[in-house]
Write a protein that holds these residues in place. Sequence first.
Motif, PDB file in Angstrom:
ATOM      1  N   VAL A  81      64.265  83.822   4.109  1.00  0.00           N
ATOM      2  CA  VAL A  81      64.512  85.246   4.166  1.00  0.00           C
ATOM      3  C   VAL A  81      63.382  85.722   5.447  1.00  0.00           C
ATOM      4  CG1 VAL A  81      64.371  87.540   3.313  1.00  0.00           C
ATOM      5  CG2 VAL A  81      65.534  85.856   1.990  1.00  0.00           C
ATOM      6  N   GLU A  82      63.794  86.625   6.213  1.00  0.00           N
ATOM      7  CA  GLU A  82      62.775  87.151   7.275  1.00  0.00           C
ATOM      8  C   GLU A  82      63.202  88.734   7.416  1.00  0.00           C
ATOM      9  OE1 GLU A  82      61.109  86.475  11.606  1.00  0.00           O
ATOM     10  OE2 GLU A  82      61.895  84.857  10.829  1.00  0.00           O
ATOM     11  N   ASP A  83      62.509  89.643   6.992  1.00  0.00           N
ATOM     12  CA  ASP A  83      62.704  90.807   7.242  1.00  0.00           C
ATOM     13  C   ASP A  83      63.983  91.432   6.547  1.00  0.00           C
ATOM     14  OD1 ASP A  83      60.492  91.476   8.492  1.00  0.00           O
ATOM     15  OD2 ASP A  83      61.447  90.626  10.563  1.00  0.00           O
ATOM     16  N   SER A 130      72.329  79.815  11.270  1.00  0.00           N
ATOM     17  CA  SER A 130      72.950  81.287  11.499  1.00  0.00           C
ATOM     18  C   SER A 130      72.181  82.279  10.547  1.00  0.00           C
ATOM     19  CB  SER A 130      74.394  81.302  11.004  1.00  0.00           C
ATOM     20  OG  SER A 130      75.276  80.644  11.951  1.00  0.00           O
ATOM     21  N   LYS A 131      71.931  83.452  11.211  1.00  0.00           N
ATOM     22  CA  LYS A 131      71.053  84.457  10.472  1.00  0.00           C
ATOM     23  C   LYS A 131      72.266  85.438  10.238  1.00  0.00           C
ATOM     24  CE  LYS A 131      66.558  83.477  12.416  1.00  0.00           C
ATOM     25  NZ  LYS A 131      65.513  84.152  12.982  1.00  0.00           N
ATOM     26  N   PHE A 132      71.935  86.027   8.971  1.00  0.00           N
ATOM     27  CA  PHE A 132      72.889  87.200   8.762  1.00  0.00           C
ATOM     28  C   PHE A 132      72.375  88.406   8.427  1.00  0.00           C
ATOM     29  CE2 PHE A 132      75.337  83.434   7.720  1.00  0.00           C
ATOM     30  CZ  PHE A 132      76.568  83.576   8.222  1.00  0.00           C
ATOM     31  N   SER A 133      72.558  89.572   8.735  1.00  0.00           N
ATOM     32  CA  SER A 133      72.154  90.680   8.335  1.00  0.00           C
ATOM     33  C   SER A 133      72.203  91.320   6.759  1.00  0.00           C
ATOM     34  CB  SER A 133      72.524  92.128   9.145  1.00  0.00           C
ATOM     35  OG  SER A 133      72.119  93.250   8.646  1.00  0.00           O
ATOM     36  N   LEU A 134      71.189  91.374   6.072  1.00  0.00           N
ATOM     37  CA  LEU A 134      71.169  91.687   4.818  1.00  0.00           C
ATOM     38  C   LEU A 134      72.057  93.058   4.439  1.00  0.00           C
ATOM     39  CD1 LEU A 134      67.841  90.250   3.222  1.00  0.00           C
ATOM     40  CD2 LEU A 134      69.978  89.209   2.994  1.00  0.00           C
ATOM     41  N   ARG A 135      71.856  93.844   5.626  1.00  0.00           N
ATOM     42  CA  ARG A 135      72.442  95.243   5.362  1.00  0.00           C
ATOM     43  C   ARG A 135      73.957  95.232   5.618  1.00  0.00           C
ATOM     44  NH1 ARG A 135      68.051  98.224   4.912  1.00  0.00           N
ATOM     45  NH2 ARG A 135      65.942  97.695   6.021  1.00  0.00           N
TER      46      ARG A 135
END
Length: 110
Positions: free
Chosen positions: A56-58, A68-73
């Motif tokens: 988790v980052e920001d 792969s990075k996913f938006s938590l929003r």
Amino acid sequence: MTAQRVCTLEELTLNQAQRFELDGIAIAVVLDSTGTVHAIGDVCTHGDISLSEGFVEDDTLECWAHGSKFSLRTGTPLTLPAYEPVPVFEVVVDAAGVVTIDPQKTIPVG
């Protein structure tokens, strides 16, 4: 279906995802650095990998296997190789700090 108790705020670790299963649906729950609780589908859309084991980052959650990075929003993938979004679930935190999620109620992407 109704919202189900998942945990309390005290049971969450800041900037770390935790996996919960509700009605057979794997959900990654994150308390981010701003104090916001997020809930997204726990399976990376690039492969059958648990996102709760990622980083988790920001307001992003990175899959530990391929990055792969996913938006938590929004659940939107922000980096390849994933290109399909993960579902985002509505989170309610009551005055006592109890976190509830309805696994049948997703937030529309976009």
